[in-house]
Design an enzyme around this catalytic site. Structure first.
Site, PDB file in Angstrom:
ATOM      1  CG  ASP A  35       3.126   6.483   1.189  1.00  0.00           C
ATOM      2  OD1 ASP A  35       3.331   6.365  -0.020  1.00  0.00           O
ATOM      3  OD2 ASP A  35       2.122   7.056   1.675  1.00  0.00           O
ATOM      4  CE  LYS A  57      -0.023   4.120   4.993  1.00  0.00           C
ATOM      5  NZ  LYS A  57      -1.269   4.602   5.392  1.00  0.00           N
ATOM      6  CG  MET A 171      -5.005  -0.160  -2.226  1.00  0.00           C
ATOM      7  SD  MET A 171      -5.568   0.746  -0.787  1.00  0.00           S
ATOM      8  CE  MET A 171      -7.154   1.333  -1.352  1.00  0.00           C
TER       9      MET A 171
HETATM   10  N1  SAH Z   1      -3.874   7.795  -4.530  1.00  0.00           N
HETATM   11  C1  SAH Z   1      -3.343   6.745  -5.351  1.00  0.00           C
HETATM   12  C2  SAH Z   1      -3.861   5.388  -4.916  1.00  0.00           C
HETATM   13  C3  SAH Z   1      -3.451   5.006  -3.514  1.00  0.00           C
HETATM   14  S1  SAH Z   1      -4.028   3.448  -3.027  1.00  0.00           S
HETATM   15  C4  SAH Z   1      -3.615   7.056  -6.817  1.00  0.00           C
HETATM   16  O1  SAH Z   1      -4.373   7.972  -7.124  1.00  0.00           O
HETATM   17  O2  SAH Z   1      -3.037   6.389  -7.679  1.00  0.00           O
HETATM   18  C5  SAH Z   1      -2.637   2.423  -3.387  1.00  0.00           C
HETATM   19  C6  SAH Z   1      -2.917   1.562  -4.600  1.00  0.00           C
HETATM   20  O3  SAH Z   1      -2.774   2.334  -5.766  1.00  0.00           O
HETATM   21  C7  SAH Z   1      -1.964   0.409  -4.775  1.00  0.00           C
HETATM   22  O4  SAH Z   1      -2.308  -0.712  -3.985  1.00  0.00           O
HETATM   23  C8  SAH Z   1      -2.106   0.134  -6.248  1.00  0.00           C
HETATM   24  O5  SAH Z   1      -3.287  -0.606  -6.504  1.00  0.00           O
HETATM   25  C9  SAH Z   1      -2.317   1.510  -6.811  1.00  0.00           C
HETATM   26  N2  SAH Z   1      -1.093   2.113  -7.354  1.00  0.00           N
HETATM   27  C10 SAH Z   1      -0.555   3.301  -7.034  1.00  0.00           C
HETATM   28  N3  SAH Z   1       0.538   3.547  -7.782  1.00  0.00           N
HETATM   29  C11 SAH Z   1       0.676   2.502  -8.604  1.00  0.00           C
HETATM   30  C12 SAH Z   1       1.589   2.161  -9.636  1.00  0.00           C
HETATM   31  N4  SAH Z   1       2.597   2.974  -9.979  1.00  0.00           N
HETATM   32  N5  SAH Z   1       1.422   0.991 -10.278  1.00  0.00           N
HETATM   33  C13 SAH Z   1       0.425   0.167  -9.962  1.00  0.00           C
HETATM   34  N6  SAH Z   1      -0.463   0.424  -9.004  1.00  0.00           N
HETATM   35  C14 SAH Z   1      -0.349   1.583  -8.334  1.00  0.00           C
END
Ligand code: SAH
Length: 465
Positions: A35, A57, A171
């Site tokens: 995604d 998405k 998020m």
């Molecule tokens: N499983 C992921 C999180 C998924 S939820 C993890 O462990 O990181 C999606 C949210 O993760 C986004 O809305 C944001 O808040 C955060 N996120 C994921 N990658 C990011 C990045 N490189 N920089 C900033 N926020 C990030």
């Protein structure tokens, strides 16, 4: 036959932060569903045969519904495919990995979970923020800011606001004003430090720091939006001291040719992000090797030609002993060095020898000499698959040869060609520079033929002082 699904953690963004097993699983995959949070260059670890499915998405605009993603995973697996569901960060930290696993279990699909480095921890580090520190925070709490939707429970703000540890909201950008308001309403000081880090660990990382009273304005002023991490707590203060910036941070370089690992490493070690953009692939041609039997001298144009030659030799039941007694001439010193690495010491290079009339030239598309018998061993073909890169996201492109330049520009469509002017072209030699200018690059920087020179030129051009 039943396949398998791997829920694979891609890490926080920087492709080099993938795990070793993650890299192997990508290589083994028949299908990869990814995604929008995934850095496309991670897909370079897949094999050319793998199908890549974008189920990206956008926050308010679901491209592929979660129920459809679940169904795709099940269907592909039942079709016998080795499926990778590539998920940002760690698969079980938000992002609905747990739900996907439940569906797979219920449907009797074999699955595994491969952890990844979560952005919730590593993303803060990328902004110079240790999530815990003996003097500032002895716990941390990872919280979804996306609480009202999807039937998730309301947050208990009283409880959250009273934690002394670091709070990390994922998020949460759409809810940032609410988060700040609720924390203050439930007892956090307005002056509690807050950092917002967007696209952490990637070339496009952006960060602001402020406090619960100021962060909303700062985010608006610096145009910071989702995806971002919101970190609340005293550890944020450490970013002023620990956020080390590297000279090429934020510079995104396109390398439109297959692996030149040395240049890649040098750029990445200085903080740049480099992506390979493979425009062409070499397709083996079946040549008539009998002409080689009688030839006293072989001229080798390239290591690729030599490798194809050896492959074909072996396929016909022969091996290198078929070359016994023949003189081997390399096109130049570079080819001679490569041949030596492959176990063959050339008897000379083209510029220094006189070729007899009955030599055979092992080459690619066209002969580089006139007179001998030319044996074409491969041809260039469009690369079977292109990764979903957007040219507008790059600052610079490096061309080590005229071939790399021509192949690249030829493969672009009109709108992509229009974007060339915005890319600084670093060329490794004057002929390439002239060709680049002719093809529409407005800024061409000649780096002679040295990798060191190229890295230095890129640093001089982009260094942030
Ligand atoms: N499983 C992921 C999180 C998924 S939820 C993890 O462990 O990181 C999606 C949210 O993760 C986004 O809305 C944001 O808040 C955060 N996120 C994921 N990658 C990011 C990045 N490189 N920089 C900033 N926020 C990030």
């Amino acid at each position: 036959m039943n396949g398998r699904v791997t829920l694979l953690g891609a890490g926080p963004g920087d492709p080099e932060l993938l795990t070793l097993i993650g890299k192997r699983r990508l290589h083994e995959a028949d299908v990869v569903l990814y995604d929008r949070l995934i850095d496309p260059s991670l897909l370079a670890f897949t094999s050319d045969k793998a199908s890549l499915v974008d189920v990206g998405k956008l926050p308010e605009h679901h491209k592929v519904k979660q129920s459809q993603i679940n169904q795709l995973l099940v269907d592909y697996a039942r079709d016998g495919k080795n499926v990778v569901r590539l998920k940002a960060g760690d698969p079980y930290v938000f992002g609905r990995g747990g739900e996907e696993a439940q569906v797979l279990e219920q449907q009797g699909v074999v699955f595994e979970v491969v952890p990844g480095i979560t952005s919730a921890i590593a993303g803060l580090a990328a902004g110079g923020i240790p999530i815990t520190h003996r003097d500032y925070a002895s716990s941390f709490h990872i919280i979804t800011g996306h609480h009202k939707k999807d039937g998730q429970k309301e947050l208990d703000w009283g409880n959250i606001a009273h934690q002394e540890g670091t709070l990390v909201f994922l998020m949460g950008m759409a809810q940032l004003p609410t988060i700040c308001r609720e924390l203050v309403a439930h007892g956090k000081e307005k002056a509690t430090p807050v950092a917002v880090i967007q696209w952490a660990t990637q070339w496009r990382q952006k960060m602001v720091t402020g406090d619960l009273a100021t962060i909303n304005d700062l985010v608006a002023r610096h145009h910071i939006s989702s995806p971002a991490l919101i970190a609340v707590g005293d550890v944020v203060k450490l970013s002023a001291q620990l956020n080390v910036s590297r000279p090429l941070q934020g510079v995104h370089v396109l390398l439109p040719y297959s692996k030149r690992q040395r240049l890649f490493n040098q750029l990445v070690d200085r903080g740049a992000t480099a992506d390979f953009y493979q425009r062409t692939a070499k397709q083996a041609l079946t040549a008539d090797l009998t002409v080689v039997d009688q030839a006293p001298v072989l001229l080798v144009d390239s290591i690729a030609a030599y490798q194809q030659f050896v492959n074909q030799l072996v396929n016909t039941g022969k091996d290198l002993r078929a070359l016994t007694g023949k003189k081997i001439i390399a096109l130049n010193q570079v080819v001679a060095r490569h041949l030596a690495t492959a176990g063959l010491i050339a008897d000379g290079v083209l510029a220094e020898v006189n070729l007899p009339t009955d030599y055979v030239e092992l080459g690619g598309e066209k002969p580089l000499t006139t007179g001998g018998h030319f044996l074409p061993l491969y041809q260039k073909a469009p690369h079977p698959r292109q990764l979903p890169f957007d040219l507008a996201e790059f600052n610079a492109v490096v061309f080590p040869s005229t071939d790399s330049l021509n192949d690249f520009v030829l493969a672009l469509d009109d709108s992509q060609r229009a974007q060339l002017a915005g890319l600084k072209a670093f060329t490794m030699g004057p002929t390439i520079s002239a060709a680049a200018t002719k093809l529409g690059f407005q800024e061409v920087i000649d780096c002679r033929s040295e990798i060191k020179e190229t890295v230095k030129a890129i640093e001089e051009e982009f260094r942030r002082d």
